[in-house]
Structures are given as structure tokens and as C-alpha cells.
Design a protein around this motif. Structure first.
Motif, mmCIF file in Angstrom:
data_model
loop_
_atom_site.group_PDB
_atom_site.id
_atom_site.type_symbol
_atom_site.label_atom_id
_atom_site.label_comp_id
_atom_site.label_asym_id
_atom_site.label_seq_id
_atom_site.Cartn_x
_atom_site.Cartn_y
_atom_site.Cartn_z
ATOM 1 N N PRO A 154 -26.631 59.169 33.597
ATOM 2 C CA PRO A 154 -27.368 58.146 34.356
ATOM 3 C C PRO A 154 -27.010 56.743 33.869
ATOM 4 O O PRO A 154 -27.115 56.442 32.681
ATOM 5 C CB PRO A 154 -28.834 58.480 34.071
ATOM 6 N N ASP A 175 -36.679 53.832 29.621
ATOM 7 C CA ASP A 175 -36.249 54.189 30.970
ATOM 8 C C ASP A 175 -35.569 55.555 30.983
ATOM 9 O O ASP A 175 -35.777 56.357 31.902
ATOM 10 C CB ASP A 175 -35.293 53.130 31.527
ATOM 11 N N LEU A 179 -36.846 58.860 33.063
ATOM 12 C CA LEU A 179 -36.011 59.649 33.975
ATOM 13 C C LEU A 179 -36.016 61.122 33.596
ATOM 14 O O LEU A 179 -36.171 61.993 34.458
ATOM 15 C CB LEU A 179 -34.575 59.124 33.963
ATOM 16 N N TRP A 183 -37.808 62.266 36.696
ATOM 17 C CA TRP A 183 -36.811 62.291 37.782
ATOM 18 C C TRP A 183 -35.411 62.475 37.183
ATOM 19 O O TRP A 183 -34.577 61.584 37.245
ATOM 20 C CB TRP A 183 -36.888 60.995 38.576
ATOM 21 N N ALA A 192 -31.981 57.414 41.453
ATOM 22 C CA ALA A 192 -33.437 57.384 41.282
ATOM 23 C C ALA A 192 -33.884 55.951 41.060
ATOM 24 O O ALA A 192 -33.163 55.146 40.450
ATOM 25 C CB ALA A 192 -33.858 58.245 40.099
ATOM 26 N N ILE A 194 -36.361 53.947 38.876
ATOM 27 C CA ILE A 194 -37.027 54.203 37.597
ATOM 28 C C ILE A 194 -38.449 53.669 37.683
ATOM 29 O O ILE A 194 -38.685 52.461 37.670
ATOM 30 C CB ILE A 194 -36.254 53.552 36.432
#
Length: 325
Positions: A154, A175, A179, A183, A192, A194
Motif C-alpha cells: 500500500p 495509517d 488499513l 481495509w 482505499a 484511509i
């Protein structure tokens, strides 16, 4: 929308920024979209604008909260108040003499002609008891965007004011933990929004209540049903457009409301919540047309408005997050 996804942080100039900073500037900076005179209603319609039945239902909810609190003056706090449409409708729907102190929380200036009973604030008042209601507020709390690169790592998506994107550094810290918890991105190209900033904004709003109920209403999603490529989009003049952060359009994305709810919030669909407050889209009996045609026409119009508020595939699919204090 120009879309240029590359692992190329070295080429960045000061024009590149994360989506959170870009959205903040586009919506709330000088000349920002939400500070314009026409307000949100000039570009899109929410449940508040669809029918006065929505404000009437919120007024009934406020009455229920007041009863649960044992009487006395209660607060109604309208988060993300736009130009005061909801708070105005709620005050109009309450019984005469109902003891309420009304607050509208909005970063734009107070609109002319607003009911003088409404206190206009940039932040929610602290230590009040009553109902805090946030209709389509959290979707406009700016959030950064992540995308999984070719190795499924990511990375933060960076953007320029013209909407061009490229991939920045790997997402890290809080963060990254958000995630992974809420997610996770597993395949290259997965995206996504955040939601950590939304979680914090909601917790902060709820924390201003000393007692009562906080409600957030938004288009959202929950674990197991996250959209693979995110939901970032724009709106201008009643139309969905590319999310270009130049101040000419709304920048919005659906909310991971289960993350906001944590362990203490309750989630339900808008059609369920409104049904519990007396809003249903049932047509009036045809017999009324012959006995009282005018009443039938009024009831039919009311049923049509209610049907829009509770419609499947539309406003009825919005999620309500209810959190008691």
C-alpha cells in the motif's frame, strides 16, 4: 480525470500532495467549494433537501432523547449544517415551547436570515446534553488515499490540482495500522480511503456530548463489503464528476462507518431508522380519494416523499451510526 500511477516520488514538485491535504484546500481553503455562497444545496441533494419529512423525523428523535434524559432543556447540534436547512426544519417541527438550544456547526459563514434561535459555530459546543446529528458530514472529512502497487504494497496516492495522480511512499504508522485493521489491500491496484481521520473526527464530535445521542448518517460500507477500488468521486451542479481538487467540485468518498462505530456504536439502514421514527412510503388507501380527495392528494405526496427517503438503491441504503453517551 488524468490518472498517472507511478512509483516516482523523485519527480514530485510542491504541487503534489496527499488527497487529504488536497481535499482540505479544495473544499475549505480560500474560495473553497464549501465556502461558496450557494452552499452544498447548489450542487447536490441530501435527505434534508429531499423532503421535510426527514427533519420531522429528526425532531421526533430529539423528543425521544429529551424524554430519556428526564426533561429540561436539551441541545440539538447540527454537524456540517450547510446553510442551516436541517436545524431550521427541526425547529419548525418541534412542539411549541419545546425547551431546546439549537447549534449549527459549519465552517462557512452564517447565512443571512437564519432563525435567530440558532447559534452558528465553527466547532461543536462542549458539555451539552441532547442530540448531535451529522447528516453527510463525515464523507467530507478529508482522507488520504492508498493504492497497492505491483508488489501489493500500500502506497499513498499523491495528486495535483488538475487531478493527475502518482504513487508516493509506502503507507506507514497509524495509517498503515488502520488499513490493516479495517481495509486491507491485498491485490495490485486495490485502493482505499484511509478512514482514520473520520474516526477521529467522529470521536471528537461524540466527545462534546455530556449525555444523549450522537447520530451520523452517510453513504458507507462495512468490513466484508468494501469497494475494491475505493469510492473517491466529485459532484458539481447535480452531476457526478471526476474528483479534481481544484475547488470547482465537491470531493467525497463513502465512509467506513463500522470503523467509526468501534465497539459502542449501532449501525442500521436509513429505511430502518426512519421507519422507527414514523416515516414509511405506504400509499394512502384509495377509499380516501372518494371521501376526501384533497386529503388523499396530500397523503399521496407525503408517501412519495417518504418513499424517496427509504428507497432501496437510493437514500434508504444510507447507514445510520447511533452512539449513546
Amino acid at each position: 480525470m488524468k490518472h498517472e500511477v507511478r512509483d516516482d516520488t523523485a519527480r514530485g514538485s510542491q504541487a503534489w500532495s496527499g488527497w487529504r491535504a488536497a481535499t482540505e484546500q479544495a473544499l475549505y481553503g480560500p474560495g473553497g467549494f464549501y465556502l461558496r455562497p450557494e452552499g452544498p444545496a447548489g450542487h447536490f441533494r441530501t435527505s434534508v433537501h429531499a423532503s421535510p419529512l426527514f427533519a420531522q423525523a429528526v425532531a421526533r428523535l430529539l423528543e425521544e432523547v429529551a424524554q430519556e434524559l428526564g426533561g429540561g432543556e436539551v441541545a440539538f447540534v447540527d454537524m456540517g449544517a450547510g446553510r442551516g436547512e436541517l436545524v431550521t426544519g427541526v425547529l419548525a417541527a418541534l412542539p411549541a415551547g419545546f425547551p431546546v438550544r439549537a447549534y449549527a456547526v459549519e465552517r462557512a459563514a452564517r447565512p443571512p436570515g437564519l432563525d435567530e434561535r440558532v447559534t452558528w459555530l465553527a466547532r461543536p459546543p462542549a458539555g451539552v446534553r441532547g442530540l448531535l446529528f451529522a447528516n453527510e458530514w463525515l464523507d467530507n472529512v478529508p482522507a488520504d488515499v492508498a493504492e497497492a502497487d505491483a508488489d501489493a504494497v500500500p502506497r499513498e496516492v499523491l495528486v495535483r490540482p488538475d487531478g493527475t495522480e502518482h504513487l508516493g511512499a509506502p503507507v506507514s504508522g497509524e495509517d498503515a495500522r488502520w488499513l490493516e485493521r479495517w481495509w486491507p489491500l491485498r491485490e495490485p491496484g486495490d485502493r482505499a480511503e484511509i478512514g482514520r481521520t473520520r474516526d477521529e473526527a467522529w470521536a471528537g464530535a461524540v466527545g462534546t456530548l455530556s449525555a444523549g445521542l450522537a447520530v451520523a448518517v452517510d453513504y458507507g460500507h462495512v468490513a466484508g463489503g468494501r469497494p475494491r477500488y475505493g469510492t473517491l468521486t466529485g459532484f458539481r451542479g447535480g452531476r457526478e464528476v471526476a474528483p479534481v481538487p481544484d475547488g470547482t467540485c465537491d470531493i467525497t468518498s463513502h465512509v467506513a462507518l463500522d470503523a467509526c462505530a468501534g465497539r459502542s456504536g449501532e449501525l442500521l439502514l436509513q429505511r430502518e431508522a426512519l421507519a422507527g421514527l414514523g416515516v414509511a412510503g405506504d400509499r394512502p388507501p384509495l377509499s380516501l380519494a372518494s371521501t376526501d380527495p384533497a386529503a388523499y392528494v396530500r397523503a399521496l405526496a407525503r408517501a412519495g416523499e417518504a418513499a424517496e427517503l427509504v428507497a432501496r438503491g437510493g437514500l434508504g441504503d444510507f447507514l445510520w451510526l447511533r452512539q449513546r453517551v
